[in-house]
Design a protein around this motif. Sequence first.
Motif, PDB file in Angstrom:
ATOM      1  N   HIS A 196       0.269  -1.257  -4.362  1.00 23.89           N
ATOM      2  CA  HIS A 196      -1.136  -1.652  -4.296  1.00 23.89           C
ATOM      3  C   HIS A 196      -1.698  -1.247  -2.944  1.00 23.89           C
ATOM      4  CE1 HIS A 196      -0.978  -3.946  -8.023  1.00 23.89           C
ATOM      5  NE2 HIS A 196       0.225  -4.356  -7.625  1.00 23.89           N
ATOM      6  N   PRO A 197      -2.347  -0.112  -2.851  1.00 20.36           N
ATOM      7  CA  PRO A 197      -2.857   0.355  -1.556  1.00 20.36           C
ATOM      8  C   PRO A 197      -4.087  -0.423  -1.128  1.00 20.36           C
ATOM      9  CG  PRO A 197      -3.510   1.861  -3.282  1.00 20.36           C
ATOM     10  CD  PRO A 197      -2.636   0.834  -3.937  1.00 20.36           C
ATOM     11  N   THR A 198      -4.278  -0.473   0.162  1.00 21.07           N
ATOM     12  CA  THR A 198      -5.484  -1.048   0.757  1.00 21.07           C
ATOM     13  C   THR A 198      -6.053  -0.007   1.709  1.00 21.07           C
ATOM     14  OG1 THR A 198      -4.268  -2.029   2.600  1.00 21.07           O
ATOM     15  CG2 THR A 198      -4.468  -3.354   0.590  1.00 21.07           C
ATOM     16  N   HIS A 199      -7.016  -0.432   2.511  1.00 21.09           N
ATOM     17  CA  HIS A 199      -7.575   0.513   3.476  1.00 21.09           C
ATOM     18  C   HIS A 199      -6.700   0.652   4.720  1.00 21.09           C
ATOM     19  CE1 HIS A 199      -9.011  -3.489   4.626  1.00 21.09           C
ATOM     20  NE2 HIS A 199      -9.047  -3.057   5.875  1.00 21.09           N
ATOM     21  N   GLU A 200      -5.586  -0.089   4.801  1.00 21.83           N
ATOM     22  CA  GLU A 200      -4.644   0.012   5.907  1.00 21.83           C
ATOM     23  C   GLU A 200      -3.388   0.752   5.441  1.00 21.83           C
ATOM     24  OE1 GLU A 200      -5.244  -0.885   8.891  1.00 21.83           O
ATOM     25  OE2 GLU A 200      -7.124  -1.983   8.574  1.00 21.83           O
ATOM     26  N   TRP A 201      -2.720   1.444   6.377  1.00 24.76           N
ATOM     27  CA  TRP A 201      -1.482   2.143   6.056  1.00 24.76           C
ATOM     28  C   TRP A 201      -0.372   1.120   5.776  1.00 24.76           C
ATOM     29  CZ3 TRP A 201      -1.486   7.007   4.848  1.00 24.76           C
ATOM     30  CH2 TRP A 201      -2.440   7.855   5.424  1.00 24.76           C
ATOM     31  N   GLN A 202       0.389   1.352   4.699  1.00 23.42           N
ATOM     32  CA  GLN A 202       1.520   0.501   4.341  1.00 23.42           C
ATOM     33  C   GLN A 202       2.715   1.383   4.013  1.00 23.42           C
ATOM     34  OE1 GLN A 202       0.625  -2.968   1.732  1.00 23.42           O
ATOM     35  NE2 GLN A 202      -1.339  -1.914   1.428  1.00 23.42           N
ATOM     36  N   ALA A 203       3.908   0.906   4.331  1.00 26.71           N
ATOM     37  CA  ALA A 203       5.125   1.677   4.053  1.00 26.71           C
ATOM     38  C   ALA A 203       5.426   1.642   2.565  1.00 26.71           C
ATOM     39  CB  ALA A 203       6.298   1.104   4.843  1.00 26.71           C
ATOM     40  N   LEU A 204       5.835   2.805   2.032  1.00 21.94           N
ATOM     41  CA  LEU A 204       6.209   2.920   0.622  1.00 21.94           C
ATOM     42  C   LEU A 204       7.700   2.670   0.470  1.00 21.94           C
ATOM     43  CD1 LEU A 204       4.265   6.093  -0.556  1.00 21.94           C
ATOM     44  CD2 LEU A 204       3.982   3.769  -1.412  1.00 21.94           C
ATOM     45  N   GLN A 205       8.062   1.842  -0.498  1.00 23.74           N
ATOM     46  CA  GLN A 205       9.466   1.609  -0.803  1.00 23.74           C
ATOM     47  C   GLN A 205       9.954   2.680  -1.776  1.00 23.74           C
ATOM     48  OE1 GLN A 205      11.172  -0.626   0.839  1.00 23.74           O
ATOM     49  NE2 GLN A 205       9.293  -1.267   1.928  1.00 23.74           N
TER      50      GLN A 205
ATOM     51  N   GLY B 293      -5.800   8.571  -6.328  1.00 21.95           N
ATOM     52  CA  GLY B 293      -6.848   8.262  -5.369  1.00 21.95           C
ATOM     53  C   GLY B 293      -6.315   7.727  -4.055  1.00 21.95           C
ATOM     54  N   SER B 294      -4.968   7.602  -3.931  1.00 22.90           N
ATOM     55  CA  SER B 294      -4.370   7.115  -2.684  1.00 22.90           C
ATOM     56  C   SER B 294      -4.084   8.273  -1.744  1.00 22.90           C
ATOM     57  CB  SER B 294      -3.068   6.360  -2.972  1.00 22.90           C
ATOM     58  OG  SER B 294      -3.302   5.265  -3.846  1.00 22.90           O
ATOM     59  N   HIS B 295      -4.040   7.957  -0.466  1.00 20.17           N
ATOM     60  CA  HIS B 295      -3.730   8.944   0.558  1.00 20.17           C
ATOM     61  C   HIS B 295      -2.318   8.654   1.088  1.00 20.17           C
ATOM     62  CE1 HIS B 295      -4.178  11.929   3.536  1.00 20.17           C
ATOM     63  NE2 HIS B 295      -4.288  11.113   4.551  1.00 20.17           N
ATOM     64  N   VAL B 296      -1.407   9.626   1.004  1.00 22.14           N
ATOM     65  CA  VAL B 296       0.002   9.452   1.377  1.00 22.14           C
ATOM     66  C   VAL B 296       0.298  10.330   2.589  1.00 22.14           C
ATOM     67  CG1 VAL B 296       2.401   9.598   0.615  1.00 22.14           C
ATOM     68  CG2 VAL B 296       0.601   8.990  -1.013  1.00 22.14           C
ATOM     69  N   ARG B 297       1.090   9.776   3.541  1.00 20.47           N
ATOM     70  CA  ARG B 297       1.496  10.559   4.706  1.00 20.47           C
ATOM     71  C   ARG B 297       2.934  10.210   5.069  1.00 20.47           C
ATOM     72  NH1 ARG B 297      -1.252   7.652  10.051  1.00 20.47           N
ATOM     73  NH2 ARG B 297       0.098   5.780  10.033  1.00 20.47           N
ATOM     74  N   LEU B 298       3.549  11.057   5.879  1.00 24.56           N
ATOM     75  CA  LEU B 298       4.894  10.816   6.406  1.00 24.56           C
ATOM     76  C   LEU B 298       4.761  10.437   7.876  1.00 24.56           C
ATOM     77  CD1 LEU B 298       7.970  10.871   6.031  1.00 24.56           C
ATOM     78  CD2 LEU B 298       7.905  13.294   6.723  1.00 24.56           C
ATOM     79  N   ASN B 299       5.207   9.230   8.204  1.00 27.40           N
ATOM     80  CA  ASN B 299       5.149   8.759   9.584  1.00 27.40           C
ATOM     81  C   ASN B 299       6.278   9.421  10.367  1.00 27.40           C
ATOM     82  OD1 ASN B 299       5.265   7.280  12.018  1.00 27.40           O
ATOM     83  ND2 ASN B 299       4.339   5.502  11.002  1.00 27.40           N
ATOM     84  N   LEU B 300       5.903  10.340  11.272  1.00 27.16           N
ATOM     85  CA  LEU B 300       6.911  11.106  12.005  1.00 27.16           C
ATOM     86  C   LEU B 300       7.694  10.236  12.997  1.00 27.16           C
ATOM     87  CD1 LEU B 300       4.883  14.362  12.733  1.00 27.16           C
ATOM     88  CD2 LEU B 300       6.501  13.913  10.887  1.00 27.16           C
ATOM     89  N   GLN B 301       7.152   9.117  13.346  1.00 28.21           N
ATOM     90  CA  GLN B 301       7.870   8.255  14.289  1.00 28.21           C
ATOM     91  C   GLN B 301       8.943   7.423  13.596  1.00 28.21           C
ATOM     92  OE1 GLN B 301       4.876   5.960  16.269  1.00 28.21           O
ATOM     93  NE2 GLN B 301       4.104   7.687  17.489  1.00 28.21           N
TER      94      GLN B 301
END
Length: 456
Positions: A71-80, A88-96
């Motif tokens: 359930h995405p929100t307007h804040e970044w959340q980690a995907l399990q 319609g969701s925006h997905v990224r890879l957190n390099l840190q």
Amino acid sequence: MAPQSLPSSRMAPLGMLLGLLMAACFTFCLSHQNLKEFALTNPEKSSTKETERKETKAEEELDAEVLEVFHPTHEWQALQPGQAVPAGSHVRLNLQTGEREAKLQYEDKFRNNLKGKRLDINTNTYTSQDLKSALAKFKEGAEMESSKEDKARQAEVKRLFRPIEELKKDFDELNVVIETDMQIMVRLINKFNSSSSSLEEKIAALFDLEYYVHQDLLSFGGLQVVINGLNSTEPLVKEYAAFVLGAAFSSNPKVQVEAIEGGALQKLLVILATEQPLTAKKKVLFALCSLLRHFPYAQRQFLKLGGLQVLRTLVQEKGTEVLAVRVVTLLYDLVTEKMFAEEEAELTQEMSPEKLQQYRQVHLLPGLWEQGWCEITAHLLALPEHDAREKVLQTLGVLLTTCRDRYRQDPQLGRTLASLQAEYQVLASLELQDGEDEGYFQELLGSVNSLLKELR
């Protein structure tokens, strides 16, 4: 006080008891060790079986795996791992952190994507089987919508158009009869052929019949009735009968053959050779041209019946210049048609031997030379209309091989060509000034120059 010691008679049984106890303990330990060694005689095989059992259990657990809905929100959340991300969701890879994160790209778009597309489930998770069921429902829904659209279109067609049976019923109540084209043609032929019909009714029947003449006039004898109309004493009947026949002959070999056998050619020539109104002769000439084109047998009969003499007399009559241009056009078409037919037969071998033989029996050029058409055509070049001159120049060109000597002996033709050359030079130059590289007058000037060159 010194401790008392046990008598020796009581020490012996106690020692034996301790010895038996130690022997039993030793035996128990030894048997337990042997049992362990016996149970682990093939440790490698046992380990393999254990691994297979674990893998099988993992596969079973994978099949029954429940995929959590993220359930995405307007804040970044980690995907399990294994979580499904809505459209319609925006997905990224957190390099840190090395983790995948997601959030709403456009909150309104996400809501629109989810609107009306919720799965029929009671939990926040769904399995692969749920996905399959949902896709099947989507497909069924699309088919139902398509079926509804088809039914709507059919209903609209039924609303706009009524069945022919209903229309006939309504017309019957109004005393209106629906007729097919064939029925209309039969009715018109009968009206024209009826002795009780007035002249106006006969003319109206022929006028209406021309509209339907592309149908089969042969099937009910209508063609011969119209041909017989050429014998009428009324010029209007002759005129409209010829008009109907000209439309019926055009590009219709079957009708052309029946017309020749029914005497149409003789009747048409008689009208052209006798005194008739100009309007009637126009329609008769139209019917004659339609009958002769692409029909070599009719062309040969035309020559045998003196058709060239009839046309020569026609163009020499006063006030028949418009007919003269049509006659010249007909002669040009007949000459070029025979030339092209013979060339095609030599190149392609597709023409039937019978039809080729018929074309070879049409001696049109010798007949034109004998009947004086070389001079007649040359004098028509004096007509004032550019369109008429164009047709005459074309005919002079195709007759050049046959009429070359007579052209050279005709001083009036030389003067006319020189005058046309000067006139068309001026008009052609004006076309060039207007940016026309291939104008109409340039073509006419080219034809004039070509004739002058050949006659020098």
